[in-house]
Design an enzyme around this catalytic site. Structure first.
Site, PDB file in Angstrom:
ATOM      1  N   VAL A  81     -57.267   1.612  16.692  1.00  0.00           N
ATOM      2  CA  VAL A  81     -57.574   0.392  17.428  1.00  0.00           C
ATOM      3  C   VAL A  81     -56.602  -0.671  16.937  1.00  0.00           C
ATOM      4  O   VAL A  81     -56.071  -0.576  15.832  1.00  0.00           O
ATOM      5  CB  VAL A  81     -59.041  -0.073  17.253  1.00  0.00           C
ATOM      6  CG1 VAL A  81     -60.004   0.890  17.930  1.00  0.00           C
ATOM      7  CG2 VAL A  81     -59.397  -0.252  15.794  1.00  0.00           C
ATOM      8  N   SER A  82     -56.379  -1.695  17.758  1.00  0.00           N
ATOM      9  CA  SER A  82     -55.379  -2.708  17.423  1.00  0.00           C
ATOM     10  C   SER A  82     -55.878  -3.762  16.454  1.00  0.00           C
ATOM     11  O   SER A  82     -55.114  -4.303  15.674  1.00  0.00           O
ATOM     12  CB  SER A  82     -54.887  -3.393  18.696  1.00  0.00           C
ATOM     13  OG  SER A  82     -54.292  -2.446  19.548  1.00  0.00           O
ATOM     14  N   THR A  83     -57.170  -4.090  16.517  1.00  0.00           N
ATOM     15  CA  THR A  83     -57.694  -5.162  15.677  1.00  0.00           C
ATOM     16  C   THR A  83     -58.981  -4.733  14.985  1.00  0.00           C
ATOM     17  O   THR A  83     -59.642  -3.785  15.403  1.00  0.00           O
ATOM     18  CB  THR A  83     -58.002  -6.426  16.510  1.00  0.00           C
ATOM     19  OG1 THR A  83     -59.084  -6.142  17.394  1.00  0.00           O
ATOM     20  CG2 THR A  83     -56.787  -6.881  17.304  1.00  0.00           C
TER      21      THR A  83
END
Length: 185
Positions: free
Chosen positions: A9-11
């Site tokens: 996931v990016s964040t």
């Protein structure tokens, strides 16, 4: 021949749980994870994954954009995997590197993933420019003259920077900026 999963996931606001569950359901013996942008190829979980994979393994991801965001990165990864006799499979997209059609579809998905990333960056820059033009993107409020005088007064008494920052309730960086501005007058 093991099935090894990779989820990203990016964040930190996002959850890996759904991806990990799908990978485990697909029979992955081990799942590596990252909470970082795919454009960052130095992700810890990704590097550990590459060190763990062995000839005959199948690397499984939920979607191609979870492992790479650019065509070049994806092609480099696929070439690395292929040279080590490792297959790549995506659960939500009909791709697998063990066939010519799967490889072609993989390349097309990579192009669209990179396009999506570039469009998002453009929109973000347009939004920032619009906010600046509307006067909503002004930066931090400057500190008061009273706070500047307190900083300089405490510094003249040889007070440590950390203590000045704590006393005046500003960051250490702000203390250094005020001191440097005073020196450069």
């Amino acid at each position: 021949m093991s099935k090894i999963g990779y989820a990203r996931v990016s964040t930190t606001d996002q959850s890996l749980d759904l991806q990990v569950a799908k990978l485990e359901e697909a029979g992955c013996d081990k799942v590596f994870t990252d909470m970082a942008s795919a454009s960052n190829t130095k992700r810890d979980g990704f590097q550990a994954l590459l060190g763990y994979l062995r000839a005959g393994d199948t690397l499984i991801v939920t979607r191609v954009d979870r492992i790479a965001r650019s065509v070049l990165d994806l092609q480099t990864l696929v070439n690395h995997l292929k040279s080590n006799d490792i297959q790549l499979q995506a659960l939500e997209q009909p791709i697998s590197t063990d066939s010519a059609s799967g490889k072609a579809f993989l390349d097309m998905l990579a192009v669209f993933a990179e396009f999506e990333l570039n469009i998002r960056k453009e929109r973000q820059l347009e939004g920032i420019a619009a906010a600046k033009n509307a006067g909503k993107y002004k930066g931090r409020k400057p500190i008061s003259d009273k706070a500047k005088q307190s900083i300089l007064s405490l510094r003249a008494k040889a007070t440590p920077v950390s203590q000045i920052a704590s006393t005046v309730n500003v960051s250490r960086n702000t203390v250094y900026k005020v001191i440097n501005q005073d020196i450069n007058k």
